[in-house]
Write an enzyme that holds these catalytic residues in place. Structure first.
Site, short mmCIF file in Angstrom:
data_model
loop_
_atom_site.label_atom_id
_atom_site.label_comp_id
_atom_site.label_asym_id
_atom_site.label_seq_id
_atom_site.Cartn_x
_atom_site.Cartn_y
_atom_site.Cartn_z
N GLU A 216 0.82 -1.21 0.00
CA GLU A 216 0.00 0.00 0.00
C GLU A 216 0.85 1.26 0.00
OE1 GLU A 216 -2.95 -0.24 -0.65
OE2 GLU A 216 -3.44 -2.29 -0.10
N VAL A 242 8.41 1.82 -15.52
CA VAL A 242 9.62 1.34 -14.86
C VAL A 242 10.26 0.30 -15.76
CG1 VAL A 242 10.56 0.19 -12.83
CG2 VAL A 242 8.69 1.82 -12.57
N ALA A 249 1.78 -10.62 -17.40
CA ALA A 249 0.49 -10.70 -18.08
C ALA A 249 -0.67 -10.52 -17.11
CB ALA A 249 0.35 -12.03 -18.81
#
Length: 684
Positions: A216, A242, A249
């Site tokens: 988080e 990044v 996937a």
């Protein structure tokens, strides 16, 4: 990986995905599909910072960035009131993970992000604290639509502290483990919320390793899921921006060895060790250098104050700060500061540092004093009153007094029932209805484009563009006096709605208050498939002539003796689709009154809305006895005809209604055995 950044809103993270069974994706994923334009604009803030040479110089020249933390434990006296040691264990996990401390679970193949976390030692006004606020409240059973109430309980300046909230549950048995804000969102909604049994690694969270909070906070710094957008096309320019996180996937669960995408060079396995995947806590152990760059870019562009040395000093997180036992710091809040006479207010204690007892003083209240932790006080006399709290601890006492804190007023007179609104006039909101729009963003509006349930207008809220997930927007009906109504009162309205994704849905809720809006009781709730009237679609949902509107019938018999009742029809956005409300009716529901169809008779009314006259038109496929009646929304028979035998073919009846007041009526056409019921709006 997905190109997504919600700097405008708190995004609920369906963290059930951290568990060992596969569950629904995070709301984070859904936001990208529906709001690409807004996301791209938001992304520019961080991506510009990443590309900026001055930012790189600033990052490179700076030392480790320390983030002061305050943990608000919202409990109701159960095991969710976790120990200081469990809270400290979570801070330890964060530092192990973000600093890649040797010999810990965070020492994986990634990098030291040079970010540390510190439980604050000073409050915003400079008083001594251990960085933990404990508040007993029923809001521990947290509903995301109540998040403004959660923040009202306790909140420290988000430019100086990372606010972490620990609760018992989130949205009941939904399976959500936590949610996070993103940089740049509304200040009072900034921070993270995590269930107690996933916060830390001891106590109630002993079966976890604390990586829910690590994940988080990654979002809080501006990181995306590693799997957002799937394999994508460009491993640097797509998804999470990044380069060194291999494309993935789909979310990974457990600790698999898998290579789900082959468009990276060199072609490597999915990085299931990354904290931003959904893999198990046991196999998470790394941030990449690219993720580190994004986090620091976020800190120098959108969270620039929190890590500055002046703030580290003022929050007691500098290395030279000498800690000592803290005396109690008295503090409290109330669920309302304005109350109608003869009603009650709940006072919530926010005292810091482990008080052992309390003494409250309530001028004008009953009782006038209390030693309860969270007293419930009745005010029977008009006026404005102070409230004082004295808290006692092992090191002494502290007191706080708020002058002119409570205002007691005479309740306004509620209007008589029945009530009807079909949104036919151009004025919006009409007929004493007001809009509750806490975030000042997307909210209810009048719509005349869709094919409405009746007439030409309805109320609509566009959840497709409503980016502030979990936000509630309400149609607040005027105050009502239920003692004026002889029968059992029902709230009846029609709605039409479609989802934008099969896995997600907005919420439709009815809340009722009989104490001038201080407390609200949920009387109706729907979401998901039960709420939908149209097919799932990512384009704006618009009801058409074939739409079958659904009906809410809410019994309000418990309020029959109440003279001041408030009712809210609430939309809670989850980024779904358009929700329409029409034909709000407060009163009796005439027995058997429902729109129905008998195609062989093809009954229609026009014009509708009507002014002084309307026509009933119908086609008979066989000879039949015909009669009609007009019924008002309380069930009274206003006008009726005798039976008349009519032959096969098309017929019409013209009916004058210039003597009837504006409002909604039911027209019953008795065609032999079948009874066809239509709604008629008279509007002048």
């Amino acid at each position: 990986m997905k190109n997504i950044l919600s700097i405008l809103s708190i995004i609920i993270i369906a963290c059930n995905a951290y568990a060992q069974t596969v569950t629904e994706p995070c709301y984070f994923d859904r936001y990208q599909r529906q709001h690409k334009a807004q996301i791209d604009k938001a992304e520019k803030i961080i991506s510009d910072a990443i590309r900026s040479a001055s930012v790189y110089k600033k990052v490179a020249s700076s030392s480790v960035k320390i983030i002061p933390v305050v943990v608000h434990v919202i409990h109701n006296g159960g095991t969710e009131n976790i120990s200081d040691a469990q809270i400290q264990s979570q801070i330890d996990v964060l530092n192990e993970d973000f600093r890649k401390i040797a010999g810990t679970n965070g020492d994986g193949n990634g990098v030291d992000t040079e970010i540390e976390f510190c439980l604050a030692k000073k409050t915003p006004d400079g008083k001594c604290t251990n960085g933990i606020v404990r508040i007993q409240s029923s809001l521990s059973n947290h509903q995301t639509y109540q998040r403004s109430q959660l923040k009202n309980l306790s909140y420290w300046d988000n430019t100086r502290y990372l606010n972490m909230y620990v609760v018992k549950s989130i949205n009941g048995s939904s399976g959500i483990l936590g949610y996070s804000s993103f940089p740049g969102g509304p200040p009072d909604e900034d921070g993270i919320v995590v269930r107690h049994n996933y916060f830390g690694r001891i106590g109630t969270a002993a079966s976890t390793l604390g990586r829910t909070t690590t994940h988080e906070i990654g979002h809080w710094f501006g990181l995306y899921h590693t799997f957002n957008g799937g394999c994508g096309a460009d491993t640097c320019a797509d998804g999470d921006y990044v380069c060194d996180t291999p494309p993935v996937a789909n979310p990974n669960f457990g600790c698999p060895t898998i290579n789900s995408c082959s468009n990276d060079f060199p072609d490597v396995n999915d990085q299931v060790q990354n904290y931003l995947d959904y893999s198990d806590d046991a196999c998470k152990s790394m941030f990449t250098n690219g993720q580190k760059s994004r986090m620091h870019a976020s800190l120098v562009s959108l969270r620039n104050d929190i890590w500055q040395q002046w703030n580290i000093d003022s929050t007691g997180c500098d290395s030279g700060y000498v800690t000592s036992p803290c005396n109690v710091v008295a503090d409290f809040t109330a669920n309302s500061q304005t109350i109608c006479v003869n009603n009650q207010i709940l006072f919530t204690n926010k005292t810091l540092n482990g008080a052992t007892s309390y003494q409250w003083y309530f001028a004008g209240g009953t009782p006038a004093t209390s030693t309860s932790t969270n007293p419930l006080i009745t005010y029977n006399t008009l006026g404005t009153y102070p409230v004082k709290l004295v808290a006692y601890g092992s090191l002494g006492s502290d007191s706080v007094e708020f002058l002119n804190y409570i205002t007691v007023t005479t309740p306004p007179v509620g209007q008589a029932l029945p009530f009807f609104e079909g949104f036919e006039t151009s004025v919006f909101p009409p007929n004493g209805i007001t809009i509750d729009n806490p975030d000042g963003g997307v909210t209810w509006e009048r719509d005349t484009v869709a094919v409405q349930y009746a007439g030409i207008g309805s109320a609509k809220i566009n959840n497709l563009i409503n980016t502030n997930y979990g936000q509630s927007d309400a149609l607040l009906l005027p105050r009502f006096d239920f003692t004026t109504f002889p029968g059992t009162a029902y709230l009846n309205f029609k709605w039409a709605y479609a989802k934008s994704d099969a896995n997600y849905s907005d919420e439709l809720i009815v809340l009722v208050s009989s104490d001038c809006g201080v407390n609200w009781t949920q009387k109706f709730y729907t979401t998901g498939t039960a709420m939908a009237t149209g097919t799932t679609q990512t384009t704006p949902y618009i009801p058409d002539i074939n739409t079958i509107w659904k009906t809410a019938n809410v019994s309000l018999v418990t309020y029959s003796t109440q003279s001041n009742v408030l009712i809210k029809i609430v939309n809670v956005t989850d980024g779904g689709n358009n929700l329409y409300i029409d034909n709000i009716n407060l009163g009796s529901i005439p027995t058997g009154i429902e729109d129905n169809a008998a195609p062989e008779y093809a009954v229609s009314l026009y014009p509708n809305p009507a002014n002084t006259l309307f026509t009933i038109q119908y086609v008979l496929s066989e000879t039949a006895d015909i009669s009609f009646s007009i019924i008002d929304i309380t069930g009274r028979n206003i006008l009726s005809s005798d039976k008349e035998k009519q032959s096969i073919g098309q017929h019409q009846i013209d009916i004058k209604v210039d003597h009837l007041p504006s409002g909604m009526y039911y027209v019953k056409v008795n065609v032999g055995n079948p009874i066809i019921v239509k709604k008629l709006l008279i509007n002048r």
